[in-house]
Design a protein around this motif. Sequence first.
Motif, mmCIF file in Angstrom:
data_model
loop_
_atom_site.group_PDB
_atom_site.id
_atom_site.type_symbol
_atom_site.label_atom_id
_atom_site.label_comp_id
_atom_site.label_asym_id
_atom_site.label_seq_id
_atom_site.Cartn_x
_atom_site.Cartn_y
_atom_site.Cartn_z
ATOM 1 N N MET A 88 -2.182 1.168 -27.940
ATOM 2 C CA MET A 88 -2.826 1.985 -28.964
ATOM 3 C C MET A 88 -3.232 1.166 -30.184
ATOM 4 S SD MET A 88 -3.113 4.828 -27.512
ATOM 5 C CE MET A 88 -3.720 5.820 -28.889
ATOM 6 N N ALA A 89 -2.625 -0.009 -30.379
ATOM 7 C CA ALA A 89 -3.018 -0.870 -31.496
ATOM 8 C C ALA A 89 -4.474 -1.299 -31.365
ATOM 9 C CB ALA A 89 -2.106 -2.092 -31.558
ATOM 10 N N SER A 90 -4.990 -1.364 -30.130
ATOM 11 C CA SER A 90 -6.373 -1.772 -29.890
ATOM 12 C C SER A 90 -7.284 -0.590 -29.590
ATOM 13 C CB SER A 90 -6.413 -2.766 -28.710
ATOM 14 O OG SER A 90 -5.611 -3.894 -28.976
ATOM 15 N N LEU A 91 -6.763 0.617 -29.831
ATOM 16 C CA LEU A 91 -7.551 1.827 -29.554
ATOM 17 C C LEU A 91 -7.533 2.762 -30.769
ATOM 18 C CD1 LEU A 91 -6.280 2.427 -25.910
ATOM 19 C CD2 LEU A 91 -8.591 1.694 -26.562
ATOM 20 N N PRO A 92 -7.997 2.293 -31.914
ATOM 21 C CA PRO A 92 -7.953 3.136 -33.121
ATOM 22 C C PRO A 92 -8.789 4.400 -32.963
ATOM 23 C CG PRO A 92 -9.382 1.229 -33.441
ATOM 24 C CD PRO A 92 -8.665 1.001 -32.144
ATOM 25 N N GLY A 93 -8.303 5.458 -33.579
ATOM 26 C CA GLY A 93 -9.035 6.713 -33.556
ATOM 27 C C GLY A 93 -8.810 7.548 -32.311
ATOM 28 N N LEU A 127 8.092 1.543 -31.299
ATOM 29 C CA LEU A 127 7.097 0.591 -30.800
ATOM 30 C C LEU A 127 5.682 0.929 -31.242
ATOM 31 C CD1 LEU A 127 8.168 0.075 -27.057
ATOM 32 C CD2 LEU A 127 8.496 -1.514 -28.960
ATOM 33 N N ALA A 128 5.450 2.184 -31.621
ATOM 34 C CA ALA A 128 4.092 2.630 -31.931
ATOM 35 C C ALA A 128 3.544 1.870 -33.143
ATOM 36 C CB ALA A 128 4.079 4.129 -32.195
ATOM 37 N N PRO A 129 2.397 1.207 -33.000
ATOM 38 C CA PRO A 129 1.816 0.489 -34.134
ATOM 39 C C PRO A 129 1.497 1.443 -35.285
ATOM 40 C CG PRO A 129 0.766 -0.151 -32.059
ATOM 41 C CD PRO A 129 1.614 1.049 -31.763
ATOM 42 N N ASP A 130 1.598 0.952 -36.483
ATOM 43 C CA ASP A 130 1.300 1.767 -37.662
ATOM 44 C C ASP A 130 -0.119 2.321 -37.572
ATOM 45 O OD1 ASP A 130 3.783 1.200 -38.696
ATOM 46 O OD2 ASP A 130 3.091 -0.436 -39.990
ATOM 47 N N GLY A 131 -0.225 3.597 -37.933
ATOM 48 C CA GLY A 131 -1.537 4.226 -37.977
ATOM 49 C C GLY A 131 -2.027 4.765 -36.652
ATOM 50 N N THR A 132 -1.256 4.583 -35.572
ATOM 51 C CA THR A 132 -1.687 5.103 -34.273
ATOM 52 C C THR A 132 -1.185 6.523 -34.081
ATOM 53 O OG1 THR A 132 0.256 4.136 -33.201
ATOM 54 C CG2 THR A 132 -1.757 2.826 -33.222
ATOM 55 N N ASP A 133 -1.839 7.230 -33.180
ATOM 56 C CA ASP A 133 -1.537 8.648 -32.953
ATOM 57 C C ASP A 133 -0.921 8.811 -31.563
ATOM 58 O OD1 ASP A 133 -1.378 11.355 -33.191
ATOM 59 O OD2 ASP A 133 -3.543 11.729 -33.212
ATOM 60 N N VAL A 134 0.402 8.955 -31.534
ATOM 61 C CA VAL A 134 1.132 9.164 -30.283
ATOM 62 C C VAL A 134 1.825 10.515 -30.376
ATOM 63 C CG1 VAL A 134 2.934 8.312 -28.737
ATOM 64 C CG2 VAL A 134 1.483 6.686 -29.986
ATOM 65 N N VAL A 135 1.492 11.431 -29.454
ATOM 66 C CA VAL A 135 2.013 12.795 -29.494
ATOM 67 C C VAL A 135 2.985 12.991 -28.333
ATOM 68 C CG1 VAL A 135 1.452 15.254 -29.385
ATOM 69 C CG2 VAL A 135 -0.097 13.657 -30.558
ATOM 70 N N PHE A 136 4.212 13.405 -28.633
ATOM 71 C CA PHE A 136 5.224 13.732 -27.617
ATOM 72 C C PHE A 136 5.218 15.240 -27.407
ATOM 73 C CE2 PHE A 136 6.496 9.707 -29.383
ATOM 74 C CZ PHE A 136 7.033 8.998 -28.316
#
Length: 363
Positions: A215-220, A240-249
């Motif tokens: 996700m660090a290389s997939l902004p937005g 592990l989630a890079p800052d600013g990324t959108d990971v939904v559980f």
Amino acid sequence: MRLLFDARYIRTDFHDGISRYSAELAAAVAAVAPERGVQVVYLISDERQRAFLPPGAAVLPIHAPTSWREPFTALRLNRHRPDVVFSPMQTMGSLGRRFRLILTLHDMIYYRHRTPPRELPAPIRLGWRLFHLSYLPQRIALNAADVVATVSETSKRQFAAVRLTKRPVVVIHNAPQRLAALLQTGSVVVPGTQNLVYMGSFMPYKNVETLVRAMASLPGRTLHLLSRISPARRADLEALAPDGTDVVFHSGVTDEQYAALLADRAVLVSASLDEGYGLPLAEALALGVPAVVTDMPIFREVAGDGARYAPGTDPDAFAAAVRSLDDPAEYARTVAAGTAHIARFSWARSAGILLDTVAGLAR
């Protein structure tokens, strides 16, 4: 001709892979058995399993497959004089049988990852681990059948590579459920790559870490992790989630919610390092949704050119594969290839293969 179909692995809360395979194949067999001259009786161990079988299906209640009686199952089934018994697993006792027997081994994944399903009783989990320490117990179990079934050509090749059985092996393919039927009336699949959808467990070999890091290389974009997850495992992945990324559980979704998420500008993703089949991949392709997955034989068998492939441990490669689908022409080509490829897997076809095998054994 009388066929006993073991439906005891159908779960009454939510399907796992074996449960869905059992229920879907049971329904497909029921649809064509009468024209084949086959009387089908379904073995159940829980009255609630009736609800997951075809209406009016004949059933024979017996013990659960985890019962101490399981090694002696054949002695009980002899009384009902079946011509053939089919089980979607390989653990049915065959001692003293007077019928033809088809046992199923889906894959060899538990020889590489020996952690048993958590819902099994502790003694069963211990036995599971001991069983998979050597090929010998499996060989004994499978050689007690007349035919061994499996769900993919990949598994069949793996069996042969280690000489797992002397019996003929027939491939009765797994097949996707039709998620399109679960969409709200009037809904259609919206093309796009905004949402990355992962359906599966969070066991270590599933390697969800690569998806999170990518996700660090997939902004937005948004990574949707659909399955139930323990608080500890969730905390590990969140870290592990890079800052600013959108990971939904999502912590579990219904089939309808699963279908809706896949239909909304989505790509199915899996960085798993090992699989027995990859049912979510098949379901996505059947819905007209492309995939980005680990480059390994089973995924190529299931998806063909309907997926983009990347090394499972390379987040940057995964991200690049997702971005390749931003090209509308590449997206359309991949979807068309996937739809055509997955059409060869259907429950009707699998039911036909099973009944052809049954007929051959009965003769």
